[in-house]
Design a protein around this motif. Sequence first.
Motif, PDB file in Angstrom:
ATOM      1  N   PRO A 168     -10.722 -12.602  55.546  1.00 51.57           N
ATOM      2  CA  PRO A 168     -10.261 -13.129  54.255  1.00 51.57           C
ATOM      3  C   PRO A 168     -11.423 -13.265  53.271  1.00 51.57           C
ATOM      4  CG  PRO A 168     -10.407 -14.895  55.844  1.00 51.57           C
ATOM      5  CD  PRO A 168     -10.662 -13.620  56.590  1.00 51.57           C
ATOM      6  N   HIS A 169     -11.093 -13.249  51.992  1.00 50.76           N
ATOM      7  CA  HIS A 169     -12.103 -13.427  50.949  1.00 50.76           C
ATOM      8  C   HIS A 169     -12.619 -14.860  50.993  1.00 50.76           C
ATOM      9  CE1 HIS A 169     -14.200 -13.038  47.178  1.00 50.76           C
ATOM     10  NE2 HIS A 169     -13.566 -14.102  46.725  1.00 50.76           N
ATOM     11  N   THR A 170     -13.926 -15.005  50.992  1.00 46.85           N
ATOM     12  CA  THR A 170     -14.556 -16.321  50.993  1.00 46.85           C
ATOM     13  C   THR A 170     -15.540 -16.377  49.841  1.00 46.85           C
ATOM     14  OG1 THR A 170     -16.271 -15.569  52.506  1.00 46.85           O
ATOM     15  CG2 THR A 170     -14.341 -16.608  53.492  1.00 46.85           C
ATOM     16  N   THR A 171     -15.720 -17.571  49.286  1.00 49.14           N
ATOM     17  CA  THR A 171     -16.636 -17.702  48.168  1.00 49.14           C
ATOM     18  C   THR A 171     -17.105 -19.137  48.005  1.00 49.14           C
ATOM     19  OG1 THR A 171     -16.960 -17.187  45.842  1.00 49.14           O
ATOM     20  CG2 THR A 171     -14.838 -18.100  46.435  1.00 49.14           C
ATOM     21  N   GLU A 172     -18.273 -19.278  47.398  1.00 54.19           N
ATOM     22  CA  GLU A 172     -18.773 -20.598  47.022  1.00 54.19           C
ATOM     23  C   GLU A 172     -18.259 -20.909  45.615  1.00 54.19           C
ATOM     24  OE1 GLU A 172     -22.901 -23.010  46.082  1.00 54.19           O
ATOM     25  OE2 GLU A 172     -22.996 -20.881  46.570  1.00 54.19           O
ATOM     26  N   LEU A 173     -17.875 -22.145  45.414  1.00 52.26           N
ATOM     27  CA  LEU A 173     -17.384 -22.565  44.113  1.00 52.26           C
ATOM     28  C   LEU A 173     -18.428 -23.408  43.401  1.00 52.26           C
ATOM     29  CD1 LEU A 173     -13.755 -23.656  45.074  1.00 52.26           C
ATOM     30  CD2 LEU A 173     -14.547 -21.432  44.297  1.00 52.26           C
ATOM     31  N   PHE A 222     -21.733 -28.663  49.068  1.00 56.42           N
ATOM     32  CA  PHE A 222     -21.424 -27.239  49.175  1.00 56.42           C
ATOM     33  C   PHE A 222     -19.911 -27.103  49.106  1.00 56.42           C
ATOM     34  CE2 PHE A 222     -20.498 -23.464  51.846  1.00 56.42           C
ATOM     35  CZ  PHE A 222     -21.090 -22.518  51.036  1.00 56.42           C
ATOM     36  N   VAL A 223     -19.408 -26.485  48.034  1.00 57.35           N
ATOM     37  CA  VAL A 223     -17.970 -26.317  47.828  1.00 57.35           C
ATOM     38  C   VAL A 223     -17.626 -24.867  48.167  1.00 57.35           C
ATOM     39  CG1 VAL A 223     -16.051 -26.548  46.225  1.00 57.35           C
ATOM     40  CG2 VAL A 223     -18.041 -28.020  45.983  1.00 57.35           C
ATOM     41  N   PHE A 224     -16.727 -24.685  49.122  1.00 55.15           N
ATOM     42  CA  PHE A 224     -16.424 -23.370  49.681  1.00 55.15           C
ATOM     43  C   PHE A 224     -14.913 -23.168  49.712  1.00 55.15           C
ATOM     44  CE2 PHE A 224     -15.635 -20.611  53.350  1.00 55.15           C
ATOM     45  CZ  PHE A 224     -16.504 -19.577  53.097  1.00 55.15           C
ATOM     46  N   ARG A 225     -14.480 -21.918  49.499  1.00 49.28           N
ATOM     47  CA  ARG A 225     -13.049 -21.622  49.548  1.00 49.28           C
ATOM     48  C   ARG A 225     -12.813 -20.303  50.274  1.00 49.28           C
ATOM     49  NH1 ARG A 225     -10.478 -20.672  43.977  1.00 49.28           N
ATOM     50  NH2 ARG A 225     -11.675 -18.766  44.152  1.00 49.28           N
ATOM     51  N   THR A 226     -11.756 -20.280  51.061  1.00 52.48           N
ATOM     52  CA  THR A 226     -11.279 -19.048  51.664  1.00 52.48           C
ATOM     53  C   THR A 226      -9.846 -18.833  51.195  1.00 52.48           C
ATOM     54  OG1 THR A 226     -10.910 -17.844  53.719  1.00 52.48           O
ATOM     55  CG2 THR A 226     -10.582 -20.207  53.792  1.00 52.48           C
ATOM     56  N   ASP A 286     -14.645 -16.564  63.147  1.00 50.24           N
ATOM     57  CA  ASP A 286     -16.058 -16.159  63.184  1.00 50.24           C
ATOM     58  C   ASP A 286     -16.523 -15.645  61.824  1.00 50.24           C
ATOM     59  OD1 ASP A 286     -16.411 -16.833  65.854  1.00 50.24           O
ATOM     60  OD2 ASP A 286     -15.761 -14.851  66.546  1.00 50.24           O
ATOM     61  N   HIS A 287     -15.700 -14.875  61.157  1.00 50.97           N
ATOM     62  CA  HIS A 287     -16.047 -14.368  59.828  1.00 50.97           C
ATOM     63  C   HIS A 287     -16.215 -15.523  58.831  1.00 50.97           C
ATOM     64  CE1 HIS A 287     -15.984 -12.112  56.109  1.00 50.97           C
ATOM     65  NE2 HIS A 287     -14.922 -12.786  55.717  1.00 50.97           N
ATOM     66  N   VAL A 288     -15.289 -16.458  58.841  1.00 55.88           N
ATOM     67  CA  VAL A 288     -15.360 -17.592  57.911  1.00 55.88           C
ATOM     68  C   VAL A 288     -16.564 -18.471  58.233  1.00 55.88           C
ATOM     69  CG1 VAL A 288     -14.164 -19.656  57.088  1.00 55.88           C
ATOM     70  CG2 VAL A 288     -12.877 -17.547  57.469  1.00 55.88           C
ATOM     71  N   ARG A 289     -16.809 -18.740  59.521  1.00 49.80           N
ATOM     72  CA  ARG A 289     -17.954 -19.560  59.917  1.00 49.80           C
ATOM     73  C   ARG A 289     -19.267 -18.913  59.487  1.00 49.80           C
ATOM     74  NH1 ARG A 289     -17.715 -21.045  65.792  1.00 49.80           N
ATOM     75  NH2 ARG A 289     -17.400 -18.799  65.862  1.00 49.80           N
ATOM     76  N   THR A 290     -19.386 -17.605  59.653  1.00 50.96           N
ATOM     77  CA  THR A 290     -20.584 -16.891  59.229  1.00 50.96           C
ATOM     78  C   THR A 290     -20.766 -16.994  57.717  1.00 50.96           C
ATOM     79  OG1 THR A 290     -20.348 -15.358  61.071  1.00 50.96           O
ATOM     80  CG2 THR A 290     -21.729 -14.654  59.236  1.00 50.96           C
ATOM     81  N   SER A 291     -19.689 -16.862  56.967  1.00 53.17           N
ATOM     82  CA  SER A 291     -19.767 -16.979  55.505  1.00 53.17           C
ATOM     83  C   SER A 291     -20.216 -18.367  55.084  1.00 53.17           C
ATOM     84  CB  SER A 291     -18.413 -16.660  54.878  1.00 53.17           C
ATOM     85  OG  SER A 291     -18.036 -15.345  55.149  1.00 53.17           O
ATOM     86  N   VAL A 292     -19.695 -19.394  55.739  1.00 53.17           N
ATOM     87  CA  VAL A 292     -20.084 -20.777  55.411  1.00 53.17           C
ATOM     88  C   VAL A 292     -21.574 -20.975  55.709  1.00 53.17           C
ATOM     89  CG1 VAL A 292     -19.803 -23.195  56.062  1.00 53.17           C
ATOM     90  CG2 VAL A 292     -17.797 -21.759  55.694  1.00 53.17           C
ATOM     91  N   ASP A 295     -15.222 -19.555  41.222  1.00 62.44           N
ATOM     92  CA  ASP A 295     -16.084 -18.666  41.991  1.00 62.44           C
ATOM     93  C   ASP A 295     -17.436 -18.486  41.302  1.00 62.44           C
ATOM     94  OD1 ASP A 295     -17.203 -16.631  43.468  1.00 62.44           O
ATOM     95  OD2 ASP A 295     -15.435 -15.348  43.403  1.00 62.44           O
ATOM     96  N   ARG A 296     -18.512 -18.751  42.040  1.00 62.38           N
ATOM     97  CA  ARG A 296     -19.852 -18.608  41.464  1.00 62.38           C
ATOM     98  C   ARG A 296     -20.293 -17.153  41.392  1.00 62.38           C
ATOM     99  NH1 ARG A 296     -24.415 -20.711  43.231  1.00 62.38           N
ATOM    100  NH2 ARG A 296     -25.137 -20.814  41.105  1.00 62.38           N
ATOM    101  N   VAL A 297     -19.746 -16.276  42.218  1.00 61.58           N
ATOM    102  CA  VAL A 297     -20.132 -14.863  42.181  1.00 61.58           C
ATOM    103  C   VAL A 297     -19.583 -14.221  40.905  1.00 61.58           C
ATOM    104  CG1 VAL A 297     -19.841 -12.633  43.325  1.00 61.58           C
ATOM    105  CG2 VAL A 297     -20.284 -14.686  44.679  1.00 61.58           C
ATOM    106  N   ARG A 298     -18.335 -14.510  40.588  1.00 60.89           N
ATOM    107  CA  ARG A 298     -17.723 -13.937  39.392  1.00 60.89           C
ATOM    108  C   ARG A 298     -18.194 -14.629  38.116  1.00 60.89           C
ATOM    109  NH1 ARG A 298     -11.476 -13.371  41.408  1.00 60.89           N
ATOM    110  NH2 ARG A 298     -11.899 -11.838  43.028  1.00 60.89           N
TER     111      ARG A 298
END
Length: 94
Positions: free
Chosen positions: A36-41, A66-70, A80-86, A52-55
Motif C-alpha cells: 500500500p501507499h505510505t507517506t509522512e504527513l 512523526f505523522v504517518f499514513r498508509t 513488513d512493507h509498512v513497518r519498513t516504511s515507518v 503528504d510531505r512528498v507531494r
Amino acid sequence: MAAAGLLGVLGSGLLRGVLIGAVLSIIMLLRRASRPHTTELGRVPGTDYFADRVRNPENVREPGVFVFRTTGGLLYFNVDHVRTSVREGIKATD
C-alpha cells in the motif's frame, strides 16, 4: 484486465477466457494490497490540516512527532512493507 479477459475468450474459449481474467484480477488485487501507499504527513502552513510531505514539501513536520499514513489496510502479508516504511521515515526525521 478487460483486454486480457477478451484475448483469453477469443483465444481459448469463453470459460477459459473468463477464468484467465479472474485469475489476473486476483493477482493484481493481491499485488496492490501487499504494497500500500505510505507517506509522512506534515502540517499545511497556517492550518490544522496535514498532507503528504512528498507531494507538498512546504508542509512542516511537527517537532517531536512523526505523522504517518498508509492508504491500505494492514494485513498479514503487507505488515513488513509498512513497518519498513515507518522505520525509514523515522530515520529520515533524525
